[in-house]
Design an enzyme around this catalytic site. Structure first.
Site, short mmCIF file in Angstrom:
data_model
loop_
_atom_site.label_atom_id
_atom_site.label_comp_id
_atom_site.label_asym_id
_atom_site.label_seq_id
_atom_site.Cartn_x
_atom_site.Cartn_y
_atom_site.Cartn_z
N CYS A 14 28.42 58.23 53.61
CA CYS A 14 29.19 57.73 52.47
C CYS A 14 28.84 58.60 51.26
O CYS A 14 28.30 59.69 51.43
CB CYS A 14 28.91 56.25 52.21
N ASN A 17 24.78 57.15 49.95
CA ASN A 17 23.81 56.77 51.00
C ASN A 17 22.84 55.69 50.51
O ASN A 17 21.67 55.69 50.88
CB ASN A 17 23.06 58.00 51.53
N CYS A 19 24.55 52.33 49.86
CA CYS A 19 25.26 51.07 50.12
C CYS A 19 25.86 51.06 51.53
O CYS A 19 25.34 50.43 52.45
CB CYS A 19 26.35 50.82 49.08
N ARG A 20 27.00 51.75 51.71
CA ARG A 20 27.75 51.59 52.95
C ARG A 20 27.11 52.25 54.17
O ARG A 20 26.97 51.62 55.22
CB ARG A 20 29.18 52.15 52.76
N SER A 21 26.73 53.54 54.06
CA SER A 21 26.24 54.20 55.28
C SER A 21 24.87 53.69 55.74
O SER A 21 24.66 53.57 56.96
CB SER A 21 26.28 55.73 55.17
N ASP A 130 34.01 51.06 48.62
CA ASP A 130 32.76 51.27 47.89
C ASP A 130 32.41 49.99 47.10
O ASP A 130 33.16 49.58 46.23
CB ASP A 130 32.98 52.45 46.93
#
Ligand code: 4NP
Length: 163
Positions: A14, A17, A19-21, A130
Site C-alpha cells: 500500500c 505500509n 494501515c492496509r498492507s 485508504d
C-alpha cells in the site's frame, strides 16, 4: 505440479505500509495458517514515509477487535530485491498498482502484480480504501474487505497448487 514444500511468497503493498498492507499481511497469514497453506508473507509501502514504524494504532485496535495482532514494522518496497524474492505482489489500490508497475524491470516482474480486489469472493469494491483520514468505521471496512479477499486468495492458491 508444484512441490508441496515450496512456499508461495506473497508481498502486500500500500502507500504507507502502516494501515492496509500490514493488515493484509496479518489477516492473510491467519487465514492461510488456518488452511495449512505453506506461505511466506510480508508487506511494504510505495513510500518510505513511515519506515520503521509500527502499524497505525487505529488499525492495531481494529485488528485486535477482530482477533488479530499486527507486529510488522513499516518498510518501503525495494524493486531490486522484492521482485525476485516474491511470487505475488498484491496492491491495495490502483495507484499502488501503477506505482509498482512502473518499477517492474521486465515482463516477469509485471506478471507478479495483482490487485487485492481481484480476490474478492463476497465483497464488491474497486479497491481497498485508504482509511488513514477516516474514522474507526474505515478501519473496520478495510478488515472486512481483507478477510474476504484473503479467503479468495487462499482458494486461488489451493486451486493453483492442485494443478
Ligand atoms: P496505508 O495508509 O497506505 O494503508 O498505510 C496511509 C498511511 C499513511 C499515509 C497515507 C495513507 N500518509 O499520508 O502518511
Amino acid at each position: 505440479m508444484k512441490n508441496p514444500i515450496d512456499k508461495t511468497r506473497i508481498l502486500f503493498v500500500c502507500l504507507g505500509n502502516i494501515c492496509r498492507s500490514p493488515a493484509a499481511e496479518t489477516i492473510f497469514k491467519a487465514v492461510a495458517t488456518k488452511h495449512k497453506l505453506n506461505v511466506v508473507v510480508d508487506s511494504a509501502g510505495t513510500s518510505a514515509w513511515h519506515e520503521g514504524e509500527l502499524t497505525d494504532h487505529r488499525m492495531r485496535e481494529s485488528l485486535q477487535k477482530y482477533g488479530y495482532k499486527a507486529t510488522s514494522l513499516s518498510r518501503p518496497f525495494r524493486p531490486e530485491t522484492d521482485f525476485d524474492d516474491f511470487d505475488m505482489i498484491i496492491a491495495m489500490d490502483e495507484l499502488n498498482y501503477i506505482d509498482i508497475q512502473q518499477l517492474a524491470r521486465n515482463e516477469t516482474d509485471e506478471k507478479k502484480l495483482f490487485k487485492m480486489k481481484d480476490f474478492f469472493i463476497g465483497q464488491k469494491a474497486d479497491f481497498i480504501p485508504d482509511p488513514y483520514y477516516s474514522g474507526p468505521s474505515g478501519f473496520d471496512l478495510v478488515i472486512n474487505l481483507l478477510e474476504d479477499a484473503s479467503q479468495g486468495l487462499v482458494n486461488h492458491l489451493k486451486e493453483k497448487n492442485a494443478n
